[in-house]
Design an enzyme around this catalytic site. Structure first.
Site, PDB file in Angstrom:
ATOM      1  N   GLY A 177       0.742  -1.334   0.136  1.00 49.95           N
ATOM      2  CA  GLY A 177      -0.017   0.268   0.262  1.00 49.95           C
ATOM      3  C   GLY A 177       0.563   1.544  -0.241  1.00 49.95           C
ATOM      4  N   ARG A 180      -0.042   5.923   4.640  1.00 51.29           N
ATOM      5  CA  ARG A 180      -1.348   6.087   5.204  1.00 51.29           C
ATOM      6  C   ARG A 180      -2.622   5.293   4.208  1.00 51.29           C
ATOM      7  NH1 ARG A 180       0.494   8.176  10.265  1.00 51.29           N
ATOM      8  NH2 ARG A 180       1.381   9.901   9.602  1.00 51.29           N
ATOM      9  N   SER A 181      -2.285   4.039   3.528  1.00 49.64           N
ATOM     10  CA  SER A 181      -3.142   3.819   2.371  1.00 49.64           C
ATOM     11  C   SER A 181      -4.254   2.411   4.209  1.00 49.64           C
ATOM     12  CB  SER A 181      -2.766   3.078   2.173  1.00 49.64           C
ATOM     13  OG  SER A 181      -1.318   1.973   2.421  1.00 49.64           O
ATOM     14  N   LYS A 183      -1.967  -0.232   5.337  1.00 48.41           N
ATOM     15  CA  LYS A 183      -1.676  -1.196   5.071  1.00 48.41           C
ATOM     16  C   LYS A 183      -0.974  -2.314   6.344  1.00 48.41           C
ATOM     17  CE  LYS A 183       2.907   0.337   3.593  1.00 48.41           C
ATOM     18  NZ  LYS A 183       2.054   1.747   4.004  1.00 48.41           N
ATOM     19  N   HIS A 219       1.912   3.657  16.385  1.00 46.91           N
ATOM     20  CA  HIS A 219       2.389   2.539  15.989  1.00 46.91           C
ATOM     21  C   HIS A 219       2.444   1.370  17.457  1.00 46.91           C
ATOM     22  CE1 HIS A 219       2.588   2.121  11.543  1.00 46.91           C
ATOM     23  NE2 HIS A 219       2.755   3.410  12.107  1.00 46.91           N
ATOM     24  N   ARG A 220       2.824   1.637  18.227  1.00 49.74           N
ATOM     25  CA  ARG A 220       3.719   1.770  19.612  1.00 49.74           C
ATOM     26  C   ARG A 220       1.665   1.204  20.469  1.00 49.74           C
ATOM     27  NH1 ARG A 220       7.433   3.981  21.116  1.00 49.74           N
ATOM     28  NH2 ARG A 220       8.600   2.954  20.245  1.00 49.74           N
ATOM     29  N   ARG A 222      -1.215   1.273  19.266  1.00 49.36           N
ATOM     30  CA  ARG A 222      -1.957   0.191  19.119  1.00 49.36           C
ATOM     31  C   ARG A 222      -1.881  -0.839  19.287  1.00 49.36           C
ATOM     32  NH1 ARG A 222      -1.638   3.094  13.182  1.00 49.36           N
ATOM     33  NH2 ARG A 222      -0.198   1.092  12.717  1.00 49.36           N
ATOM     34  N   GLU A 231      13.133  -5.504  17.352  1.00 45.81           N
ATOM     35  CA  GLU A 231      14.096  -3.612  16.683  1.00 45.81           C
ATOM     36  C   GLU A 231      15.201  -4.503  15.813  1.00 45.81           C
ATOM     37  OE1 GLU A 231      14.322  -0.063  18.724  1.00 45.81           O
ATOM     38  OE2 GLU A 231      12.425  -0.112  18.690  1.00 45.81           O
TER      39      GLU A 231
END
Length: 354
Positions: A177, A180-181, A183, A219-220, A222, A231
């Site tokens: 994607g 901001r799609s 994905k 990201h973290r 959610r 990492e």
């Protein structure tokens, strides 16, 4: 009996103008209502520990995971609801035979229950409190298949033990994607109900870049709390010897950029324009190793997120064109070795057939 499987106001919600409700006929799913043994109707959530139902031969307990019901023969049922108090991650106990769950609210709660052994392969999971938080029935069923759960129409009689349907899950999935799609959200949604997930972050931590740091933090935040984060850019080694559970790699674009950095392969960088092309050859070798590891991985489930680079404008710089071409070739090669390839556009999921 599941007299009603919809949300507090049913699905569609009367008078709601959203697209989800607009797709359905009135009364498609009635407001949530559960009748136990044909005699006692559970009150709608939130429940009050001081006013739990009474039914001879049954025990009721309100804990951080939800309303726990033990039947006369020892069968154990859990009903979950949104925004329960307490810390579910601290609760332990015997496995449940049946879970009636609001999965649209917290699919990660189901993963946490599995992580703690309270939901096993023998536990039937039925989604209830269904409403316009999901676009429609087709999308609901797609998500439930990934989560190892099912849905039932109004009026269904559920007996314990209840048959657990087996759902197909692709072993290797590549999600493509644009920026901001949606994905990454799609990748996380697919694995939200898994007992063990290792999130593989390939990008920089964002130190010194407030915008990138905020993105990493979002990201973290959610991700379910029981997920593990690693990492690394050593993807080939991780795929060859994966930890238990599922892998989520996010993403291949930042991985490739890090490999370019490692070998100085950007045009004008150290090694990037040498006569024998040593840096580019080193990048190509790392890509070969990744494709081979992806093909031969022993991970039970692995989902990788990558940028679809073929739909934008032609990059204005030699470095941009070099990176676009390298990532495009890598995406193609990984797609050939994937059981599932999906394009995500504006949050819509488009499976790409073979």
């Amino acid at each position: 009996m599941l007299e009603g499987t919809g949300g507090p106001e049913g699905w569609p919600v009367p008078g709601c103008g959203c697209a989800s409700c607009g797709r359905l006929a009135d009364g498609h799913r009635r407001p949530a209502s559960i009748l136990l043994d044909g005699r006692v109707r559970l009150p709608p959530p939130p429940w009050d520990a001081r006013a739990l139902p009474a039914l001879p031969g049954h025990r009721f307990h309100l804990g951080p995971d939800g309303l726990e019901i033990t039947g006369p023969d020892g069968e154990r049922v859990l009903c979950t609801a949104p925004a329960l108090g307490g810390t579910p991650g601290d609760a332990t106990g015997d496995p449940f035979d049946l879970v009636l769950a609001d999965l649209l609210d917290r699919p990660g709660h189901l993963g946490d229950l599995r992580h703690r052994g309270r939901v096993t392969a023998a536990t039937a999971v039925i989604a209830v409190l269904l409403d316009h938080r999901v676009p429609g029935e087709n999308e609901l069923n797609r998500r439930l298949a990934f989560w190892g759960a099912g849905a039932a129409p109004d009026g269904t009689v559920i007996r314990v033990p209840h048959a657990v349907p087996e759902a197909y899950r692709p072993r290797r999935s590549l999600l493509l994607g644009g920026s901001r799609s949606g994905k990454s959200e799609e990748a996380e949604l697919r694995l939200a109900a898994d007992a063990a997930v290792t999130y593989v972050a390939t990008g920089p931590s964002g130190d010194g870049d407030p915008s990138w740091s905020a993105r990493v933090r979002a990201h973290r935040d959610r991700r379910p709390a029981h997920w593990r984060t690693v990492e690394t850019t050593g993807l080939a080694a991780l795929l060859a010897a994966p930890p238990p559970g599922s892998l989520l790699i996010d993403g291949l674009g930042t991985w490739l950029a890090a490999v370019f950095d490692e070998y100085g392969a950007w045009p004008g960088g150290d090694g990037g324009t040498d006569a024998d092309g040593g840096a580019e050859a080193a990048v190509a070798e790392r890509c070969d190793e990744l494709v081979a590891a992806w093909r031969g991985t022993r991970a039970a489930t692995v989902v990788a997120v990558s940028d679809e680079v073929g739909l934008g404008v032609i990059p204005a710089t030699p470095a941009g064109r070099l990176f676009r071409d390298a990532l495009g070739r890598l995406n193609q090669r990984l797609a050939r070795e994937s059981e599932d390839v999906t394009l995500v556009v504006a949050g819509r999921v488009l499976p790409l057939p073979i």
